[in-house]
Scaffold this motif. Sequence first.
Motif, PDB file in Angstrom:
ATOM      1  N   CYS A  17       0.561  -1.113   0.302  1.00 39.08           N
ATOM      2  CA  CYS A  17      -0.148  -0.034   0.338  1.00 39.08           C
ATOM      3  C   CYS A  17       0.854   0.799  -0.171  1.00 39.08           C
ATOM      4  O   CYS A  17       1.981   0.995   0.386  1.00 39.08           O
ATOM      5  CB  CYS A  17      -1.165  -0.191   1.513  1.00 39.08           C
ATOM      6  N   GLN A  18       0.434   2.848  -0.750  1.00 35.71           N
ATOM      7  CA  GLN A  18       1.234   3.432  -0.373  1.00 35.71           C
ATOM      8  C   GLN A  18      -0.045   4.352  -0.351  1.00 35.71           C
ATOM      9  O   GLN A  18      -0.577   4.471  -0.242  1.00 35.71           O
ATOM     10  CB  GLN A  18       1.682   4.023  -2.376  1.00 35.71           C
ATOM     11  N   HIS A  72      -7.690   0.979   7.673  1.00 32.13           N
ATOM     12  CA  HIS A  72      -8.422   0.169   7.771  1.00 32.13           C
ATOM     13  C   HIS A  72      -8.624  -1.011   6.288  1.00 32.13           C
ATOM     14  O   HIS A  72      -9.592  -2.220   6.603  1.00 32.13           O
ATOM     15  CB  HIS A  72      -9.913   1.096   7.524  1.00 32.13           C
ATOM     16  N   THR A  73      -8.295  -0.625   5.142  1.00 33.53           N
ATOM     17  CA  THR A  73      -9.119  -2.103   4.432  1.00 33.53           C
ATOM     18  C   THR A  73      -6.966  -3.229   4.582  1.00 33.53           C
ATOM     19  O   THR A  73      -8.110  -4.470   4.242  1.00 33.53           O
ATOM     20  CB  THR A  73      -8.048  -1.263   3.374  1.00 33.53           C
ATOM     21  N   LEU A  74      -6.622  -3.413   4.950  1.00 32.55           N
ATOM     22  CA  LEU A  74      -5.816  -4.082   5.559  1.00 32.55           C
ATOM     23  C   LEU A  74      -6.296  -4.652   6.640  1.00 32.55           C
ATOM     24  O   LEU A  74      -6.329  -5.921   6.552  1.00 32.55           O
ATOM     25  CB  LEU A  74      -4.134  -3.550   6.073  1.00 32.55           C
ATOM     26  N   HIS A  89       1.573   8.156  -0.272  1.00 32.25           N
ATOM     27  CA  HIS A  89       1.606   9.329  -0.659  1.00 32.25           C
ATOM     28  C   HIS A  89       1.618  10.654  -0.217  1.00 32.25           C
ATOM     29  O   HIS A  89       1.170  11.165  -0.176  1.00 32.25           O
ATOM     30  CB  HIS A  89       0.728   9.421  -2.624  1.00 32.25           C
ATOM     31  N   GLU A 121      -6.700   4.934   5.385  1.00 30.38           N
ATOM     32  CA  GLU A 121      -7.899   4.165   4.637  1.00 30.38           C
ATOM     33  C   GLU A 121      -7.285   2.471   4.057  1.00 30.38           C
ATOM     34  O   GLU A 121      -8.055   1.692   4.598  1.00 30.38           O
ATOM     35  CB  GLU A 121      -8.102   5.094   3.181  1.00 30.38           C
ATOM     36  N   ASN A 122      -5.530   3.456   4.521  1.00 34.26           N
ATOM     37  CA  ASN A 122      -4.440   1.833   3.702  1.00 34.26           C
ATOM     38  C   ASN A 122      -5.004   0.671   5.487  1.00 34.26           C
ATOM     39  O   ASN A 122      -5.230  -0.918   5.046  1.00 34.26           O
ATOM     40  CB  ASN A 122      -3.079   2.198   3.968  1.00 34.26           C
ATOM     41  N   ARG A 138      -4.386   8.652   3.432  1.00 36.84           N
ATOM     42  CA  ARG A 138      -4.851   7.664   2.417  1.00 36.84           C
ATOM     43  C   ARG A 138      -3.790   6.180   4.042  1.00 36.84           C
ATOM     44  O   ARG A 138      -3.999   5.352   3.977  1.00 36.84           O
ATOM     45  CB  ARG A 138      -3.653   7.897   1.564  1.00 36.84           C
TER      46      ARG A 138
END
Lengths: 342, 342
Positions: A98-99, A112-114, A101, A109-110, A106
């Motif tokens: 995941c990046q 949570h997604t993970l 930037h 968000e990353n 972000r």
Amino acid sequence: MSEKITIYDIAKRLNITAATVSRALNNNPKIKESTRKLVIETAAAMNYKQNRLALALQSGRSNNIGVIVPRIDSNFFASVIRGIEEELHPHGFQVIICQTHEDPKRENENLHTLLDAQVDGILMSVTDVSNENDAAFRNIVNNNVPLIFFDRKKDISGVSSVTIDDFKGGYETTKHLINQGCKSIAHFSGDQSLEIFKNRFLGYKQALLDSGLTFDEKYVIQSKSSVDAGKEALNILMQYDTPPDAIFSSSDFAALGAIQELKAREINIPADFCVAGFSNEPFTKFMELSITSVDQSPLEMGKMSARVFLEQMEKTDKIMIEKKVVLKPELHIRKSSARTTS
Amino acid sequence: MSEKITIYDIAKRLNITAATVSRALNNNPKIKESTRKLVIETAAAMNYKQNRLALALQSGRSNNIGVIVPRIDSNFFASVIRGIEEELHPHGFQVIICQTHEDPKRENENLHTLLDAQVDGILMSVTDVSNENDAAFRNIVNNNVPLIFFDRKKDISGVSSVTIDDFKGGYETTKHLINQGCKSIAHFSGDQSLEIFKNRFLGYKQALLDSGLTFDEKYVIQSKSSVDAGKEALNILMQYDTPPDAIFSSSDFAALGAIQELKAREINIPADFCVAGFSNEPFTKFMELSITSVDQSPLEMGKMSARVFLEQMEKTDKIMIEKKVVLKPELHIRKSSARTTS
DNA sequence: TATTTTCGTGTAATCGATTACATTTAAATG
DNA sequence: CATTTAAATGTAATCGATTACACGAAAATA
């Protein structure tokens, strides 16, 4: 168009139950040798592939780990990831990238997604300099998902970290410049809310003081990590009544920018001006005028982070360990600051 | 120590069924507005996280895609991956990274692992130059998993690819050297079993012939992509009775090695000798004597590969499409070959 | 009022693998 | 030969979410 083969298909074919098939494939000792052989052969013949999603759901382990970095296309982060992948691959883990930037949103968000993806651990270099995401970090720890920071860390209880000794890196580089005879050393720093930049700065400052040189705020310039930022920063320094005779830059790119600008001004390097960078980017050693820089051993950092994660995984008990690994920085002295050929 | 919350926990709390909870969370229009609100609020309050593994198992889609590259710590591959990640992230896909280290066995293993992990697609740059893994590639296509090659491709039916026009890159670079007045141009090539190196070579050869220069095998040197290999290759060329006056290298690193060796021999660049590389590695433009090189727009290549994948995903029907995207190479002329300041 | 729609939920099967527990069969023992 | 013991396999629940189908209640229609 081979359809997906499951253990049920194998079971049907052999007139046994899926349970037996599962056990045979997992080398459960309760299975008769002849049955095991038969099952394994049939599985191969039918081109059976285990569905790791089903396994993951039932076992609660996905065998995936997440890696979050500001961006992947920098030599440093790519090398760390390489180290992580190499260390984890033999253990059957896969690496999800995941990046951020450099955007805290972000990053959040990353995370949570993970977590939704049920990763077994998260290895990351922090982006957020405010404390926006601290709750998210704690949430991960509370969910018993191992979390490990590398390079850019934060102090969150229950989170292990692998970093280099940035203070020492800054200290030794500055000492080196002093040893070369530099009397007035400037510093290009990054965002000091990040520990790494803060510590490099503190090392720089301490080296000055320890050597009896005066420390002056005005020689510390906050700049981005880019060639252009380095040029700008140098131009500021050169407008002073008493410009410095050396720069210790927290970024190799900024160091390069400074060097380009110094050359344009026909200032001799290293005779009249020394420059040192940080990170040991590949180009620093390729340059005609190679650039002194501090190596952060990214490969080793990645491998070490992976090892810390594996250790954490093994502790099945809910005891929480917090491990802080600090790697040694390594100064590579090159032409941009080597006055003596000792 | 928050335990994992599932839709069943929410259901129990609200005295409704998990089905209703699921529907409410998915904005199913059949759910009463008041119920929906209640469920969503309760879910938030209980810190519910959807378990994507369960969803993946039931839907047959993992929302993960696999990326296989020789190694990740090269600017080119890292940039491609960045492009892939950026393009796929908004669509909810996560990227799993695998490295082959140029070992076909590792490549095969990675393919199987990704398939077991139920990835929704595989994007890769081929390692295997023999045909060892062709069966594995076909197997993937037969399993209806979109497979896309980028940069290093193979011709496998049903597999799409995104490459640059290597022939053109070789042709234009060689033409450029000829235009600079070079009469005898050597070529450093990689393993010509790989299409990319073959095509760069063919472009080079064609440019020579089209310009009335003679092509001679002995000026084509097979070398690895490293600085040392470039030095060695240059030394071979210099032993000839009639050494060349230019090199078109398939590798920036080898080009750099050649330049270093030429400098050691005090040969003037570009006045007496021109050099051009391939890949546009960051260092080529940073050098004091910047190096002419061909840009492969890796970011664009990654994004394009991702787009081709997404297209393929949309075709729910089992129709197999094969798309071949060829990007244009871009020659960056720099000091190492710029005799005229036009 | 009787009947048909519509709306909102519940029931239960499904995805593919694992595993505690139950059961059958065969071998070992008295 | 009866019975304990061990070996091999079957039964069914489970992991967490989705969804076709069923069903009851309320609203609309005749």
